[in-house]
Design an enzyme around this catalytic site. Sequence first.
Site, PDB file in Angstrom:
ATOM      1  N   ILE A 141      48.471  -0.015  55.231  1.00 57.78           N
ATOM      2  CA  ILE A 141      49.283  -1.195  55.538  1.00 57.78           C
ATOM      3  C   ILE A 141      50.506  -1.194  54.615  1.00 57.78           C
ATOM      4  O   ILE A 141      50.362  -1.223  53.388  1.00 57.78           O
ATOM      5  CB  ILE A 141      48.459  -2.489  55.341  1.00 57.78           C
ATOM      6  N   GLU A 142      51.676  -1.141  55.210  1.00 53.94           N
ATOM      7  CA  GLU A 142      52.935  -1.098  54.448  1.00 53.94           C
ATOM      8  C   GLU A 142      53.527  -2.506  54.416  1.00 53.94           C
ATOM      9  O   GLU A 142      54.092  -2.982  55.412  1.00 53.94           O
ATOM     10  CB  GLU A 142      53.927  -0.138  55.112  1.00 53.94           C
TER      11      GLU A 142
END
Length: 290
Positions: free
Chosen positions: A254-255
């Site tokens: 997850i960025e």
Amino acid sequence: MVKDLKELVQWHPEIASLESIGKSVDGRELYALKLGTGKEEVLVNASHHAREHMTTNVVMEMADQYAHLYKTNGRMNGYSVQSILKKTSIYFVPMVNPDGVSLVQLGAKSAKNKAAVIKINGGKTNFSAWKANVRGVDLNRQYPATWSTICCNPGKPSPQNYKGPKALSEPEAKAMYDFTLKHSFKASAAYHSSGQIIFWHFHQSGARKTRDYTIAKKISNKTGYSLVAPRSNPSGGGYTDWFIQNEKKPGLTIEISPYVGNRPVPIIYFSSIWKQNNTIGILLANETIK
Ligand SMILES: [Zn+2]
């Protein structure tokens, strides 16, 4: 962070415990915080990459708030935290790369070998763009998932992208690998920055692809982040790549944050990032209860 972890365990001994899963190159402990008393296990980790250290704050905030909601039997966005944490345990590894984070935040004086890090950094004393561990190896290019064909490898220690002399050559990646094999995680999330995107696919197909897509979609709906479309030839070597391939369970990268280029996420973004991500740990845990 270490002080906060120890304090959290003192406040919540009924559900929280802390262990070291190994040591960094420079000898810092790599901590895993367990939250929950249930048998289904999930893993949430952060700061594989040095400059992405806001991910540590996101994960620490999750641990703090979930522990408090457990004690008060409160809810977060409809999730009953206590009932979920009685059936599951969330393991947080809030900082996989403490040497790298220290380098970004404190500079070369934080490293045991100052001359070596400055040399790897091309003579510069500003380390704000650094992603690697203190030896100049990119810890998210260290895992044995198509490691030999990782793209764009500089071939020598670098602030970013060097995959190392061999898979798992670095103690931080090896610690994560061993810790994962010791457990039976039903899902994992690796927090990175930036770009507001979610990687979830690594060669899985059929029912596994459908299952993993369903979870990725739920996380996308909550965060508002886009799912990265499956590619037939992803680069590999990342924790999530290896987790999906080896454990055959859903793994997500997850960025957080709008794209900010080669630097830490500015602190001004924290409150919106927190709102986007606050339930992700508990959502992941809840998915394992069937
Ligand atoms: Zn990253």
